[in-house]
Write a protein that holds these residues in place. Structure first.
Motif, PDB file in Angstrom:
ATOM      1  N   LEU A  98       0.825  -1.588  -0.173  1.00  0.00           N
ATOM      2  CA  LEU A  98      -0.098   0.176   0.007  1.00  0.00           C
ATOM      3  C   LEU A  98       0.946   0.901   0.048  1.00  0.00           C
ATOM      4  O   LEU A  98       0.121   2.130  -0.561  1.00  0.00           O
ATOM      5  CB  LEU A  98      -1.261   0.402   1.119  1.00  0.00           C
ATOM      6  N   GLN A  99       1.949   1.654   0.173  1.00  0.00           N
ATOM      7  CA  GLN A  99       2.906   2.363   0.558  1.00  0.00           C
ATOM      8  C   GLN A  99       3.398   2.984  -0.859  1.00  0.00           C
ATOM      9  O   GLN A  99       3.330   3.600  -1.145  1.00  0.00           O
ATOM     10  CB  GLN A  99       4.336   1.520   1.567  1.00  0.00           C
ATOM     11  N   ARG A 100       3.142   1.585  -1.335  1.00  0.00           N
ATOM     12  CA  ARG A 100       4.494   1.434  -1.980  1.00  0.00           C
ATOM     13  C   ARG A 100       3.474   2.254  -3.545  1.00  0.00           C
ATOM     14  O   ARG A 100       3.944   2.885  -4.229  1.00  0.00           O
ATOM     15  CB  ARG A 100       4.419   0.494  -2.908  1.00  0.00           C
ATOM     16  N   ARG A 101       2.241   1.833  -3.575  1.00  0.00           N
ATOM     17  CA  ARG A 101       1.116   2.215  -4.633  1.00  0.00           C
ATOM     18  C   ARG A 101       0.937   3.765  -4.427  1.00  0.00           C
ATOM     19  O   ARG A 101       0.455   4.554  -5.099  1.00  0.00           O
ATOM     20  CB  ARG A 101      -0.384   1.530  -4.553  1.00  0.00           C
ATOM     21  N   GLY A 102       1.085   3.534  -2.918  1.00  0.00           N
ATOM     22  CA  GLY A 102       0.525   5.583  -2.857  1.00  0.00           C
ATOM     23  C   GLY A 102       1.507   6.444  -2.884  1.00  0.00           C
ATOM     24  O   GLY A 102       1.247   7.833  -3.604  1.00  0.00           O
ATOM     25  N   MET A 103       2.776   5.976  -2.813  1.00  0.00           N
ATOM     26  CA  MET A 103       3.792   7.131  -3.356  1.00  0.00           C
ATOM     27  C   MET A 103       3.721   6.498  -4.764  1.00  0.00           C
ATOM     28  O   MET A 103       3.199   8.415  -5.093  1.00  0.00           O
ATOM     29  CB  MET A 103       5.000   6.032  -2.785  1.00  0.00           C
ATOM     30  N   LEU A 104       3.411   5.977  -5.316  1.00  0.00           N
ATOM     31  CA  LEU A 104       3.076   6.050  -7.156  1.00  0.00           C
ATOM     32  C   LEU A 104       2.146   6.634  -7.752  1.00  0.00           C
ATOM     33  O   LEU A 104       1.651   8.254  -8.553  1.00  0.00           O
ATOM     34  CB  LEU A 104       2.861   5.247  -7.603  1.00  0.00           C
ATOM     35  N   ALA A 105       1.048   6.662  -6.704  1.00  0.00           N
ATOM     36  CA  ALA A 105       0.101   7.191  -6.916  1.00  0.00           C
ATOM     37  C   ALA A 105       0.252   8.973  -6.654  1.00  0.00           C
ATOM     38  O   ALA A 105      -0.500   9.667  -7.856  1.00  0.00           O
ATOM     39  CB  ALA A 105      -1.432   6.849  -6.020  1.00  0.00           C
ATOM     40  N   ASN A 106       0.410   8.959  -5.098  1.00  0.00           N
ATOM     41  CA  ASN A 106       1.225  10.738  -5.136  1.00  0.00           C
ATOM     42  C   ASN A 106       1.922  11.484  -6.022  1.00  0.00           C
ATOM     43  O   ASN A 106       1.844  12.722  -6.555  1.00  0.00           O
ATOM     44  CB  ASN A 106       1.527  10.860  -3.642  1.00  0.00           C
ATOM     45  N   LEU A 107       3.150  10.200  -6.546  1.00  0.00           N
ATOM     46  CA  LEU A 107       3.601  11.256  -7.678  1.00  0.00           C
ATOM     47  C   LEU A 107       2.762  11.456  -8.269  1.00  0.00           C
ATOM     48  O   LEU A 107       3.235  12.674  -9.280  1.00  0.00           O
ATOM     49  CB  LEU A 107       5.009   9.873  -8.329  1.00  0.00           C
ATOM     50  N   HIS A 108       1.845  10.333  -9.431  1.00  0.00           N
ATOM     51  CA  HIS A 108       1.816  10.965 -10.627  1.00  0.00           C
ATOM     52  C   HIS A 108       0.862  12.505 -10.479  1.00  0.00           C
ATOM     53  O   HIS A 108       0.705  13.005 -11.317  1.00  0.00           O
ATOM     54  CB  HIS A 108       1.157   9.665 -10.845  1.00  0.00           C
ATOM     55  N   ALA A 109       0.176  12.545  -9.004  1.00  0.00           N
ATOM     56  CA  ALA A 109      -0.367  13.223  -9.039  1.00  0.00           C
ATOM     57  C   ALA A 109       0.107  15.105  -8.529  1.00  0.00           C
ATOM     58  O   ALA A 109      -0.566  15.987  -8.321  1.00  0.00           O
ATOM     59  CB  ALA A 109      -1.465  12.797  -7.625  1.00  0.00           C
ATOM     60  N   GLY A 110       1.475  14.811  -8.548  1.00  0.00           N
ATOM     61  CA  GLY A 110       2.243  15.825  -8.064  1.00  0.00           C
ATOM     62  C   GLY A 110       2.412  15.830  -7.102  1.00  0.00           C
ATOM     63  O   GLY A 110       2.836  17.042  -6.707  1.00  0.00           O
ATOM     64  N   HIS A 111       1.448  15.250  -5.875  1.00  0.00           N
ATOM     65  CA  HIS A 111       2.079  16.207  -4.250  1.00  0.00           C
ATOM     66  C   HIS A 111       2.690  15.120  -3.793  1.00  0.00           C
ATOM     67  O   HIS A 111       3.580  13.976  -3.053  1.00  0.00           O
ATOM     68  CB  HIS A 111       0.911  14.514  -3.730  1.00  0.00           C
ATOM     69  N   ILE A 112       4.251  15.230  -4.388  1.00  0.00           N
ATOM     70  CA  ILE A 112       6.062  14.693  -3.894  1.00  0.00           C
ATOM     71  C   ILE A 112       6.009  14.980  -2.727  1.00  0.00           C
ATOM     72  O   ILE A 112       6.455  13.820  -2.298  1.00  0.00           O
ATOM     73  CB  ILE A 112       7.053  15.631  -5.151  1.00  0.00           C
ATOM     74  N   ASP A 113       5.380  15.870  -1.692  1.00  0.00           N
ATOM     75  CA  ASP A 113       6.162  15.612  -0.250  1.00  0.00           C
ATOM     76  C   ASP A 113       5.169  13.706   0.214  1.00  0.00           C
ATOM     77  O   ASP A 113       5.859  13.704   1.116  1.00  0.00           O
ATOM     78  CB  ASP A 113       5.913  17.031   0.501  1.00  0.00           C
ATOM     79  N   THR A 136      13.088   8.687  -5.241  1.00  0.00           N
ATOM     80  CA  THR A 136      11.913  10.120  -4.950  1.00  0.00           C
ATOM     81  C   THR A 136      12.586  10.625  -3.340  1.00  0.00           C
ATOM     82  O   THR A 136      12.904  11.947  -3.277  1.00  0.00           O
ATOM     83  CB  THR A 136      10.287   9.541  -4.175  1.00  0.00           C
ATOM     84  N   LEU A 137      13.460   9.859  -3.136  1.00  0.00           N
ATOM     85  CA  LEU A 137      14.172  10.613  -1.675  1.00  0.00           C
ATOM     86  C   LEU A 137      14.748  11.317  -1.768  1.00  0.00           C
ATOM     87  O   LEU A 137      15.445  12.495  -1.286  1.00  0.00           O
ATOM     88  CB  LEU A 137      14.386   9.338  -1.162  1.00  0.00           C
ATOM     89  N   ALA A 138      15.921  10.668  -3.037  1.00  0.00           N
ATOM     90  CA  ALA A 138      17.146  11.693  -3.207  1.00  0.00           C
ATOM     91  C   ALA A 138      16.642  13.585  -3.634  1.00  0.00           C
ATOM     92  O   ALA A 138      17.199  14.055  -3.433  1.00  0.00           O
ATOM     93  CB  ALA A 138      17.629  11.212  -4.114  1.00  0.00           C
TER      94      ALA A 138
END
Length: 593
Positions: A98-113, A136-138
């Motif tokens: 779920l963390q992985r999917r949430g990270m990707l969804a937020n990346l796609h949406a532009g919610h980078i923080d 993303t962390l870098a």
């Protein structure tokens, strides 16, 4: 016959990359199933005071959000997917999938923080590789100038997919951020081992040399590329000009830029550099900070892979814009990707962020119009484009797009007026104007003004001889009217020779033979046209007519019946229904009276 097609946009699909049942919170799922089993065993079905739904309200909320998130991911609805996955994660924050999917969804949406937050635990799960979580962390660490953290996160030797290219560049800029330009250049050395990455290496190495005030080393690196100005990337030439200027070789820098401009007259970045030099100014840096350098790399890589892997490209572009919010090209890349993924509302939001004075402002406005068309905001897009046409009295693009909208809507009189207005703005006719005459010819023909249509189509052919679309339209129109038959057939055959797999043009050839009475030959070509475009009602109708003429009546009725299932226009539907009822001979006989 379909002689032209409305513009369509490619569609892209997205799968989450894992089974949804594997990533649903296990405790909640087992709890829910246990309650369902208990209720099934103990509760009599006929009792009105016992609910038929054994799941508690909270379980319903989580389960519904989970299903809705999966649907949102499938539809590329990134904002909704991110919100829903965040909701689920608030209930089960430690589930790695779920963390992985949430990270990707937020990346796609532009919610980078938020994506950075969700990426942190993933480098614990995948400690020996650099993938999108590590990148993303870098990027987050670069924003805080935590250069040691950037290098630590990017240190593993195993680098996944595009990270093979992005990792050494980000690490190099992090070393530069620490003040060690030599270590930065060493970080880039691995790119030299890949012939496809040499240009990337040279660009970023030269930018680091320039930022470190070492222009002689930048010039030595870039000079071999300048031997072929026609093929050289503009960024390399612009960097080399800066290296020359920094060493006092003003004339050499100016000559280089002007020589490049002579071969690439439409490059406005080079034109701006020339203008600065002509005014005696120092050329502004292309990449002045580590963040700008890393952003440029991410956005450039994104633009190179956007057609092959659009979701990966979107992640890179989003991270690039996060690092350098003033990178307007990056915003354009994000918007183009969102449009390709059919997220036009999100694309419009990004395009509206491009400021009025930007070199991308006009393109952004035209792309907003494209998204409005896709969203079927017909009245709004017409007003939008009319205002753009007024804002640029010498520009043709807004009027051309208005003509397209009217053609899509079947409003050919209105479309014709837009093409006429566009042509009135043309001061000197060039070969690039052939499309205006072609579309004007179509609209004149569709509004029953054949002499004007023929004139416009001939003009289009003069500007672009042998273009298959124009050959097809003019040739078919002649044959359909029984004039210039041999020349028209020759035109269509030349069009087919260029586009043998274009179902509309192959249909024209088959229908031409039909109109000439060669029904056996017509069947051959129309059968191929149906194979190429099986969902086109007109082509199926044409094949039905040809079958009837060669005595294949059962197959003719089948093709007509199939044409009716393909949403034909009303006049075609009425004709096909009449043929099914009375047969083609009776319909032809009635129409000839």
């Amino acid at each position: 016959m379909t002689r032209y097609q409305a513009r369509t946009y490619p569609s892209n699909s997205h799968t989450a990359g894992c089974s949804p049942w594997k990533s649903f919170p296990a405790r909640a799922l087992l709890s829910g199933l246990g309650m369902m089993m208990a209720a099934t065993i103990t509760a009599p079905a006929a009792r009105a005071d016992v609910t038929n739904d054994p799941l508690p309200k909270q379980m319903h909320s989580i389960y519904g959000a989970y299903l809705a998130a999966g649907q949102a991911e499938t539809e590329n609805d990134f904002l909704r997917a991110a919100d829903l996955l965040d909701q689920i994660l608030s209930n089960d924050p430690d589930d790695p999938l779920l963390q992985r999917r949430g990270m990707l969804a937020n990346l796609h949406a532009g919610h980078i923080d938020r994506a950075i937050e969700l990426a942190r635990p993933q480098i614990v799960v995948y400690p020996s590789e650099v993938d999108i979580a590590a990148l993303t962390l870098a990027v987050g660490a670069m924003m805080h100038e935590d250069w040691d953290r950037v290098l630590k996160v990017l240190n593993p030797a195993r680098r996944i997919a595009m990270a093979r290219y992005s990792t050494p560049i980000l690490a190099a800029w992090a070393e530069f951020g620490k003040g060690d330009a030599d270590a930065a250049i060493l970080m880039l050395d691995g790119l030299n081992e890949d012939p496809q990455a040499k240009a990337i290496h040279d660009l970023h190495a030269s930018m680091i040399f320039l930022a470190a005030n070492r222009p002689a080393e930048a010039e030595a690196l870039l000079s071999p590329t300048a031997d072929n100005l026609e093929a050289a990337p503009n960024a390399i030439i612009r960097a080399l000009a800066r290296a020359k200027q920094m060493q006092g070789n003003i004339q050499g820098a100016s000559d280089l830029l002007k020589g490049y401009q002579a071969l690439h007259p439409d490059n406005d970045l080079v034109a701006n550099d020339i203008a600065q030099m002509d005014e005696g100014k120092t050329l502004s840096p292309i990449m002045a900070t580590p963040q700008q350098g890393a952003a440029e790399a991410l956005i450039d890589l994104s633009s190179q892979i956007q057609r092959q892997v659009p979701l990966v490209a979107l992640r890179y572009a989003r991270l690039g814009v996060y690092l350098d919010p003033e990178n307007e090209f990056g915003r354009m890349v994000v918007a183009v990707l969102l449009q390709g993924l059919k997220q036009d509302d999100a694309a419009i939001s990004v395009l509206n962020e491009i400021p009025e004075g930007s070199r991308y402002s006009w393109d952004a406005k035209m792309r907003i119009a494209d998204s409005m068309i896709q969203l079927k905001q017909d009245d709004a897009v017409i007003d939008w484009l009319e205002n753009l046409a007024k804002a640029r009295p010498d520009d043709l693009t807004a009027l051309n797009k208005l003509g397209l909208i009217m053609r899509i809507q079947g409003e050919f009189e209105d479309a014709k007026e837009y093409y006429i207005r566009a042509l009135e703005r043309v001061k000197t006719v060039t070969p690039d104007d052939w499309t205006l005459y072609y579309f004007l010819g179509i609209t004149e023909e569709r509004t029953d003004n054949w002499p004007a249509a023929e004139k416009a189509l001939k003009q289009a052919l003069e500007l672009y001889p042998d273009h298959p679309a124009v050959l097809n339209y003019l040739g078919y129109s002649w044959i359909d009217q029984g004039i210039n038959v041999e020349e028209g057939l020759d035109m269509i055959e030349r069009a087919v020779a260029q586009r043998a797999n274009d179902g509309n043009i192959v249909d024209s050839l088959g229908w031409a033979y039909y109109r000439l009475g060669d029904y056996e030959e017509a069947v051959i070509h129309l059968e191929r046209a149906v194979q190429l475009l099986p969902s086109e009602a007109v082509i199926n109708d044409h094949l039905g007519d040809a079958y009837w003429k060669v005595g294949r009546y059962f197959e003719a009725r089948y093709q007509w019946g199939h044409a009716l299932t393909l949403d034909p226009e009303e006049d075609l539907r009425a004709t096909v229904e009449e043929k099914l009822e009375k047969g083609l001979d009776a319909v032809d006989s009635a129409s000839s009276k």
